[in-house]
Every structure is written in C-alpha cells, then in structure tokens.
Design an enzyme around this catalytic site. Sequence first.
Site, PDB file in Angstrom:
ATOM      1  N   ASP A 299     -87.537  23.588 -67.580  1.00 18.60           N
ATOM      2  CA  ASP A 299     -86.778  22.354 -67.417  1.00 18.60           C
ATOM      3  C   ASP A 299     -87.022  21.527 -68.686  1.00 18.60           C
ATOM      4  O   ASP A 299     -87.951  21.800 -69.452  1.00 18.60           O
ATOM      5  CB  ASP A 299     -87.212  21.602 -66.153  1.00 18.60           C
ATOM      6  CG  ASP A 299     -86.145  20.611 -65.678  1.00 18.60           C
ATOM      7  OD1 ASP A 299     -85.245  20.257 -66.479  1.00 18.60           O
ATOM      8  OD2 ASP A 299     -86.198  20.179 -64.507  1.00 18.60           O
ATOM      9  N   TRP A 300     -86.189  20.526 -68.900  1.00 15.40           N
ATOM     10  CA  TRP A 300     -86.181  19.820 -70.180  1.00 15.40           C
ATOM     11  C   TRP A 300     -87.451  18.971 -70.375  1.00 15.40           C
ATOM     12  O   TRP A 300     -87.586  17.927 -69.791  1.00 15.40           O
ATOM     13  CB  TRP A 300     -84.915  18.984 -70.268  1.00 15.40           C
ATOM     14  CG  TRP A 300     -83.728  19.731 -70.831  1.00 15.40           C
ATOM     15  CD1 TRP A 300     -82.933  19.296 -71.860  1.00 15.40           C
ATOM     16  CD2 TRP A 300     -83.196  21.016 -70.462  1.00 15.40           C
ATOM     17  NE1 TRP A 300     -81.963  20.242 -72.136  1.00 15.40           N
ATOM     18  CE2 TRP A 300     -82.099  21.294 -71.311  1.00 15.40           C
ATOM     19  CE3 TRP A 300     -83.556  21.985 -69.514  1.00 15.40           C
ATOM     20  CZ2 TRP A 300     -81.350  22.472 -71.226  1.00 15.40           C
ATOM     21  CZ3 TRP A 300     -82.815  23.152 -69.425  1.00 15.40           C
ATOM     22  CH2 TRP A 300     -81.732  23.388 -70.278  1.00 15.40           C
TER      23      TRP A 300
END
Length: 884
Positions: A299-300
Amino acid sequence: MRALYAAGWLLISTVSMTTANRHRQVIGRNHLNHHHRSQRELAYSPPSYPSPWMDPKAAEWQNAYAKAKAFVSKLTLLEKVNLTTGVGWASEQCVGNTGSVPRLGLRGLCLHDSPLGIRGSDYNSAFPSGQTTAATFDRILMYRRGYAMGKEAKGKGINVLLGPVAGPLGRMPAAGRNWEGFSPDPVLTGVGMAETIKGIQDAGVVACAKHLIGNEQEHFRQAGEDYGFNITEALSSNIDDKTMHELYLWPFVDAVRAGVGSVMCAYTQVNNSYSCQNSYLLNYLLKNELGFQGFVMSDWQAQHAGVSAAVAGLDMSMPGDTTFNTGVSFWGANLTLAVLNGTVPRYRIDDMAMRIMAAFFKVHPDIHLDPVNFSFWTRQTYGPLHWRAGDGYQQVNFHVDVREDHHLLIREIAAKGTVLLKNTGGLPLKKPKFIAVIGDDAGPNPNGPNSCDDRGCNNGTLAMGWGSGTANFPYLITPDAALQARALRDGTRYESVLTNYALEKTETLVSQANATAIVFVNANSGEGYTRVDGNMGDRKNLTLWGNGDDLIKNVSSWCSNTIVVIHSTGPVLLTDWYNSPNITAILWAGLPGQESGNSLVDVLYGDVNPAGRTPFTWGATRESYGVDVMYKPNNDDGAPQQDFDEGVFIDYRYFDREDTPVIYEFGHGLSYTTFNYSNLKIEKHNAEPYKPTTGKTTPAPTFGQDDAYGYTGSEKYLFPPSPFRRITDYIYPYLNSTDPHEASLDPHYGQTAEQFLPPGALRADEQPLLRASGQHQPGGNPGLWDVLYTITADITNMGSVTGDEVPQLYVSLGGPQDPKVVLRGFDRLREIGPGETRQFMARLTRRDLSNWDPVLQDWVVGGHKKTVFVGKSSRKLELSAELP
Ligand SMILES: *[C@@H]1O[C@H](CO)[C@@H](O)[C@H](O)[C@H]1NC(C)=O
Ligand SMILES: *[C@@H]1O[C@H](CO)[C@@H](O)[C@H](O)[C@H]1NC(C)=O
Ligand SMILES: *[C@@H]1O[C@H](CO)[C@@H](O)[C@H](O)[C@H]1NC(C)=O
Ligand SMILES: *[C@@H]1O[C@H](CO)[C@@H](O)[C@H](O)[C@H]1NC(C)=O
Ligand SMILES: *[C@@H]1O[C@H](CO)[C@@H](O)[C@H](O)[C@H]1NC(C)=O
Ligand SMILES: *[C@@H]1O[C@H](CO)[C@@H](O)[C@H](O)[C@H]1NC(C)=O
Ligand SMILES: *[C@@H]1O[C@H](CO)[C@@H](O)[C@H](O)[C@H]1NC(C)=O
Ligand SMILES: *[C@@H]1O[C@H](CO)[C@@H](O)[C@H](O)[C@H]1NC(C)=O
Ligand SMILES: *[C@@H]1O[C@H](CO)[C@@H](O)[C@H](O)[C@H]1NC(C)=O
Ligand SMILES: *[C@@H]1O[C@H](CO)[C@@H](O)[C@H](O)[C@H]1NC(C)=O
C-alpha cells in the site's frame, strides 16, 4: 492509499527497517490489563522463509509463466529493479507507476484506483460501491461490473486496477472503508472478489485484491496520520490462525483461485509485524499455502524496510519512495545494491520480476501498450507529465470517453442492490397524488458532485463514500431530479424541501392531505486521510448524519404515509423510529453511484421488484455488535493492539451467539411479492477422500542476464551519462556512486544477511509443500473444492407480480465453537412469474463443511452433526435437514 501527506513526520524506526519479523517472546496475553501493557506481551508473528518462488506448472498460469520467462530472461538487473519499484509519488500520471524497460519497448505500468471506477479522471463512470453490489447477491452483476470497470480502466491506459477489497472485511460497522468491500460475511465477500476479479481481468487489466489483511479500521493504520494521538507504529491486528482462515483469509483464497494478478499488503501490522514485511503472512499464508502466483505490492507508504521486505515476500514497492516525495526509496538503488551485495538473493529479484510480468501477461497478449491518456494530478488538458517535479509540460489529459453504455448496468445494479427493509403498504408507488420529498440527501451538492476532493464532504445526496476508493461522477442523478421527472409523467403533484433543517416548512408540506412523504437520510464514512465533520475515516457514531433521526421522527409524526430512504456506508441505528406505523416503507439504497435517482425510482415504482438483501446486520444499538473501532490507542509504548478475541463471531454470527434481537438481520430483504420455500433435497456425492499435499518445490530458478553479482563497484550500475536527464525526486534503479555506502545513503549500510535476516531467508533449495496447499493449484488444496452435497429446494412465487428471489443456504457445522449458522451458498433467481416454481440449487464443498485445525495446519471436517438450512435470511430459515 492516501492523496495527501499532511503530517511530515512519519517515523521510520530503524528496528522496523531491519527486522522483518521481530522476534519477541510471547508470554501470553493479559486480558485484564488491556490498556497498559508492555512490549513483552505483544502478539508475535513467526518467521517463514524462504520466500516461495513461482511454480511453472501452476494451473491457469502456465502460458503467462512462459511469456514472463521469455521476457524476464532478457532483462538486466537494473531493468528488473525498474519493474519492482514505483517511480515516486506523482512522478508520472497514475497514482502508482513502475519504471520502464525502454530497451525492450515496455512502458512503465500504470497502477490506479479505485474499486468502483477510475479515481480523479473524467469521462469515466461512477459505479455502485462493492457493498451495494454485494446486496444484489447476484454473481452475474458482480462479474459484469468488474468487466465494465476493467474496460474503462483499459481505455484510459491503466494496467492494474486497485481493487476489489476484502480488507476491511467489516469487523466493525463504524469502520470507514467497509463500503469499498462487500460484506462482513466471508462467503459473500469471496464471491464478490472472485467475480469482480474475473471481470476486471477478462477486460485486460490486472486486478488487485486488497488490503492483506486485518486493516479493519482507519484509526492508527499509519503512524504519521493525524488521529489526535501520536503513535510511533501502526496498529497491530492480532488474529489467531483459526480466525484468520475461517474468516479474514477466506475471501482472499477465492481471489487467488480466481487468478488475481496482484495483492496489496496493508498499512497495519499483523501480530506486530508490518503486513508488507510479515513473512508469515506473505510467504507462508499467501504464497505457500494459497499458492499465489502474482505479485504483492505495498500500500502507498506501507513499506517499512528494504531487504527485509524483499525476503518476506514483497514484490513491488508503491509508490516507490519511502515517504511521498523524498526522492529516496527502500528499493530502487537500494534493491540494486542489495542484490549485488547478496542480501537479497538473485532468485528473489528474478521471482519479483517474474510475478509482475506473469500477472501482466495473464491479461495482456504482449508488451505493446497504448500510452496512458490521462493524468490523475490535474483535470486541465495541459500540465507537467512529471507532476511532482513540475517537469515535461505537455498535453496530459486526452479526455477519452470510456463510459460506453455502462450507465444501464450501473442503474441495474443499484436498483437490484436496493434493499426493501420494511413495507407495510407504502410501496410500490402507483401514480400517487402528491409526493413530498424531504432532506438534504435527496438533492444535489450545491457546489457540484465532484466539488470535494476524493468526495471528502457530505453535501447533497450520498452516492459514494470518501477517500481513494472513489471516482469522479460524470453526472449524478439525484433522487429529487428523478422523482420529479417521474411525477411529471404521472401527473403527480411534486414538491421537495432539500434540507434537514427547515422543520416548519416541512411540516406545512407533509401534513397536507394525500401526501406521500419520502424522507432521505444518510451516514457517510471514508478513508483516514480526510476528516469530514469530525469523522476521521471511521464513523464516530452509528446514527444518521445531520439531524436525520429528528427529521424522520418529525415527518412521520405529521404524515401517516412516510417512506424512508437511507444512503449509507453501513448499518445505522433505526431503533427509535423504524416501528412507527406511519413509516410505511424503509429502503436501504447503499451507495448507488451516478444513476442514484433513476435506480431508486425503478424500485419505488415497482419497475424493478426489489430483491436486494442486506449484506450486514442492523443492530438495535452500537454495543450490540460486540466489537467496535478503537478510537484511543491502548498501548503507551508502541503500536495500538487490536486483539481479534471475538474470533469468527462478527456481525450475524455474534448476534446469533448472543441471541440478541436485531432490527434487520443479515440477508433480509423484502419483495413486492412473496415466495414459498419447499421440497428441500440433499444429494450426497461420493467424493474422493481428502489428500494432503506432499512433495517439494523445485529449487529456486534464476533468469536473465548474468550481471556482476557480488560486486557493487561496477560502473555499469551508475546513472547513464548525459543526455540522460534526471527528474527531481524520481526513483531510479541506478546508483549514484561506485561506493556502495555513498550510493545507498544508509548510515547502517554494510550489515550482512547474518546480522539482520532470519535464518533461512536466503535459501534456494527445494522446499516442502504445505499439506493444505494445492499441487500446482492456486487457492489451496483442490480437495477442498470437492463437492460433497448438492442441495435443492423449490421456490414458488405466491403473489401476483414477477420478482427475483435470493434463497440462501446456511450450514450449522455443529461444533461448540461454531457459529449457529454460516452462509455457504446463495443464488439470485431472476424473474419468477406469479405462481411459478423455480428450483434453487447449491453445492457444498469440503471447504464449506470444514474447520481450520491450527495444529494440523489443515482443514478438517469435524465429527459434529451438521445441519443445512435454506431460507430467506440468516434468521428466516424455512427449510432444514441434517446432512446424511
Ligand atoms: C498470530 O498469532 C496467533 C497466536 O499465536 C497465531 O495463531 C497466528 O498464526 C499468528 N498469525 C500471524 C500472521 O503471524
Ligand atoms: C527505468 O525506468 C525509467 C523510468 O521509466 C527509465 O527512464 C529508465 O530508462 C529505466 N531504466 C532502465 C535500465 O531500463
Ligand atoms: C504529536 O506530535 C506533534 C509533532 O511532534 C506535536 O506537534 C503534537 O502536539 C503531538 N500531538 C499530540 C496529541 O500529542
Ligand atoms: C536506502 O534505504 C535507506 C533506508 O533503509 C534510506 O535511508 C536511503 O535513503 C535509501 N537510499 C536511496 C538511494 O534511496
Ligand atoms: C546491502 O545493501 C542493502 C541495501 O542498500 C543494505 O541495507 C545492506 O546493508 C547491504 N549489505 C551489505 C553486506 O553490503
Ligand atoms: C457541506 O457539508 C459539510 C459537512 O460535511 C457542512 O459542514 C457544510 O456546511 C456543507 N456545505 C454546504 C454548502 O451545504
Ligand atoms: C385525498 O385526501 C382527501 C382528504 O383527506 C380524501 O378525501 C381523498 O380520498 C384522498 N385521495 C386520495 C387519492 O388519497
Ligand atoms: C453522528 O455523527 C454525525 C456526523 O458527524 C453527526 O451529524 C451526528 O449528529 C452524530 N450523532 C450524534 C447523536 O451525535
Ligand atoms: C401518524 O400521522 C398522523 C398524521 O397523519 C398523526 O396524527 C399521528 O400522530 C402519527 N402517528 C405517529 C405514531 O407518529
Ligand atoms: C545523487 O547525486 C545527484 C547529483 O550529485 C544528487 O542531485 C542526488 O541528490 C543524489 N541522489 C542520491 C539518491 O543520492
């Protein structure tokens, strides 16, 4: 994923950078002293190494594997690293972009949100949410939605669409992002995942099952996000093995079986090890037991380590920089160095590249890709191609219209996902004399449907939650507009009061003779980086927003024919008013997307006979759900600890165990006709006995050019000479210096594998297969899908109008630790005519009848008496029989 990075103080502890699975002694959990416990008691994730490599014989992956092998075999180390590492936040047009392989003609891959459309673009559709789609209980519609979204993504140049969602699953009803996924029931979510994935990938785009796993709330998902408390580490979801298998991992199994090309690991930790470097989660569960052949992306900003994450099973770093726009990366140059200095084994970088390219070739015939024709970062036609750097001014938006006729599908899904919770005669409407529509939720946002970034506000009708899981509306049909248009056609008098606060005017209107009052109310939620009215992603309460309850109570005290329409991201408390005799109908319209008003009119007037089913329970109180969002950190000296002590008992399973009355139970939904259930039949099949998988993998293969492995000082890894032009804060695979210490920028550079990696992390020899895994069969042991029983029942339409019906198959596994019943099958039988009888059929697999045995590490059909039920909901189980 987040759009903004508000707090600039994300702490990256050296501990989490260098240890994949922290080795802590488990001294048992202290349940009495939940709020102040010491590090020693923390839940622990066991190490699992080495990271499994791809299986050339995996079913449905062989062609993709062969193409990937041919491609990856041509790559240099720098090119492989380019595939694995994003170029940095906002460095290219999409929300995530990998590096490219210009030598062989592969452009950087575009990874883009969202699970319900294309985020931040134009001329795209805004689909109903996953949760609303789940409420259709219709596999075909789930598939068609996935396919339509995939086609739109493809039309914009997107290669990986970041959805669908099975984490959060929906443990807590107030959790902010439940609407992005499907349902707290793992079987319904599993079907939603599989159908959506098949749809997206059939359209030529890689799907992404996210977020693995236990990311059940927004609060404390990341250190560095402002929740009113400073935490040093993200929340840890502490999940025992049985609960993991029987509940949270279940839909990911379906995703893997459906052939999903990518999985996104979560921000949060599992058992105090970050999801994106948790070797037990990625290596053991996902890649070994489930045999996942695609790639895992972070995920970012969910990556917290370089080498450790690589050997723990992470395959792609997103968006590539450590923290947005730092210009440095845990991978990129660091991964080049790590492979050269041997802390990341050569087969691991090859496996990363293989997994990425195999997922790609699974859905694309070749490497020729049309250019990305939009930019997430601006709606202007011209702008910088490299937004972060302000570099490369050119046309970035080509405004390609990808919508086709998807509005028809959107309208159909939203209508078929609308749940008629109550109807004492208010519906369907038949040319009513006078309609009075009341409430902010019926009208437009005065500033336009896309006026708030990522839908981060709550103005006008609610058709989408907020956060990265959104898309821009191409238009939004409000209930007010659609109802008025229909009223005009019918000669109905029509007036609306589009606010919750004009009580006097509302009373004057709805108390007039012949009024049908339709009150619109809502409750919103979204992703943690945006706060709306004090809700930090997660809802702070389960009540309606903005005076909604008072509005309903008032209108129904003035008008004896009051219809309530709810748009919400999950259950709300209806307790105070749902039973009023003046409330003649209640509808849950979920988050319907762009055709909101039209789909609602279809149901209100009976053009679509409702058959939506609520994909979650409507409890009488917030407490009745048993578990809730943690709003205050409970661990002074580290990560907040969220113990999933309730096990598999969430939503209806919990209510059933406690025998708590509910307002509307899971699976409930009415129709304008009635159905009779009869003639339950069970056919037993002589399935082969279950065969635990045995044997070993091949040794780890390597592919590609023979680089100067073992030697970091070579000039061939340096940045290319001019005219190569470096873009500011862009992440590259190249080294800045032939001195590795200088190139890495890491003061601790030089640590050997023995110093910081768990034993076995670099092993490349053949590895034993797990008994619950599938031999060349992604998703687990194929014996789990042997059909043991076929169940049939007759469904007869007893009324006078045609309608769909959703028979549901529940099973009682019979053990003392089992839920009263669990959903195991369903079907949406379409258009059953008056008097017509249709057969419902469902198959029970070995998996459906098994429990997870944590000691054996396998599924086992227990000896307890098992009962099957076919009914209209989790509490209306009209037919039942013991399994022979
Ligand atoms: C978390 O800890 C529990 C309890 O020891 C264990 O059953 C489970 O397998 C662990 N899960 C992970 C992913 O580490
Ligand atoms: C890596 O990707 C970047 C960005 O697309 C590109 O400029 C560069 O040439 C690539 N490097 C190699 C070695 O292919
Ligand atoms: C959190 O940390 C920031 C930066 O150190 C500080 O400004 C802020 O006051 C702290 N907030 C709380 C609630 O402790
Ligand atoms: C390499 O990773 C370390 C963190 O482990 C980071 O501090 C450093 O800036 C990275 N170097 C590059 C060149 O990105
Ligand atoms: C190898 O490279 C990685 C990434 O820069 C670094 O963290 C590690 O300390 C290096 N180890 C050795 C032995 O050079
Ligand atoms: C929009 O909604 C917010 C709450 O989300 C509210 O504070 C604000 O007043 C509303 N604005 C308008 C123009 O209605
Ligand atoms: C309308 O209201 C009037 C006055 O209450 C009543 O006589 C009449 O029957 C109503 N008509 C309809 C169609 O409901
Ligand atoms: C619950 O939260 C909503 C949204 O912030 C708010 O409008 C509402 O008034 C709250 N309900 C109660 C009972 O405080
Ligand atoms: C129902 O509506 C009528 C007005 O039509 C009102 O007189 C009555 O009090 C209402 N009943 C309830 C329970 O609110
Ligand atoms: C590498 O060197 C260039 C030129 O000296 C400098 O601008 C850049 O910041 C350095 N980058 C890294 C990651 O060290």
